[in-house]
Design a protein around this motif. Structure first.
Motif, mmCIF file in Angstrom:
data_model
loop_
_atom_site.group_PDB
_atom_site.id
_atom_site.type_symbol
_atom_site.label_atom_id
_atom_site.label_comp_id
_atom_site.label_asym_id
_atom_site.label_seq_id
_atom_site.Cartn_x
_atom_site.Cartn_y
_atom_site.Cartn_z
ATOM 1 N N ASP A 34 0.826 -1.201 0.000
ATOM 2 C CA ASP A 34 0.000 0.000 0.000
ATOM 3 C C ASP A 34 0.865 1.258 0.000
ATOM 4 N N VAL A 35 0.259 2.357 -0.374
ATOM 5 C CA VAL A 35 0.943 3.647 -0.377
ATOM 6 C C VAL A 35 1.035 4.143 1.070
ATOM 7 N N LEU A 36 2.252 4.484 1.481
ATOM 8 C CA LEU A 36 2.447 5.012 2.833
ATOM 9 C C LEU A 36 2.234 6.517 2.814
ATOM 10 N N ARG A 37 1.479 7.002 3.751
ATOM 11 C CA ARG A 37 1.209 8.435 3.793
ATOM 12 C C ARG A 37 2.034 9.136 4.856
ATOM 13 N N ASN A 38 3.016 8.440 5.379
ATOM 14 C CA ASN A 38 3.888 9.032 6.375
ATOM 15 C C ASN A 38 5.066 9.679 5.651
ATOM 16 N N THR A 39 5.327 10.947 5.947
ATOM 17 C CA THR A 39 6.385 11.667 5.253
ATOM 18 C C THR A 39 7.686 11.720 6.042
ATOM 19 N N SER A 44 9.778 4.664 5.181
ATOM 20 C CA SER A 44 9.462 3.610 4.206
ATOM 21 C C SER A 44 10.567 2.558 4.169
#
Length: 68
Positions: A34-39, A44
């Motif tokens: 899934d796409v991680l939305r943590n910047t 990652s």
């Protein structure tokens, strides 16, 4: 194809199958797919390291079939 080319393709295929199985085992962790939305920097990479570690743990402790 010559016999030598066929043999070379078989060797490459054996390695490719092992790599593809390892990647699919790692992708069992949905956080890798899934796409991680943590910047946050390095997050990652950390997720990937954890997913690889979990895969290795699962492989190392897999039950071996009983030999009769």
């Amino acid at each position: 194809m010559t016999d030598k080319e066929k043999e070379n393709n078989r060797k490459i295929s054996k390695v490719r199958v092992k790599v593809e199985h390892a990647i699919s085992g790692i992708k069992r962790s949905r956080s890798v797919k899934d796409v991680l939305r943590n910047t946050k920097d390095g997050f990652s990479d950390l997720v990937m390291v954890i997913a690889c570690s979990l895969h290795n743990l699962r492989v190392d402790h897999r039950k071996k079939p009983l030999k009769l």
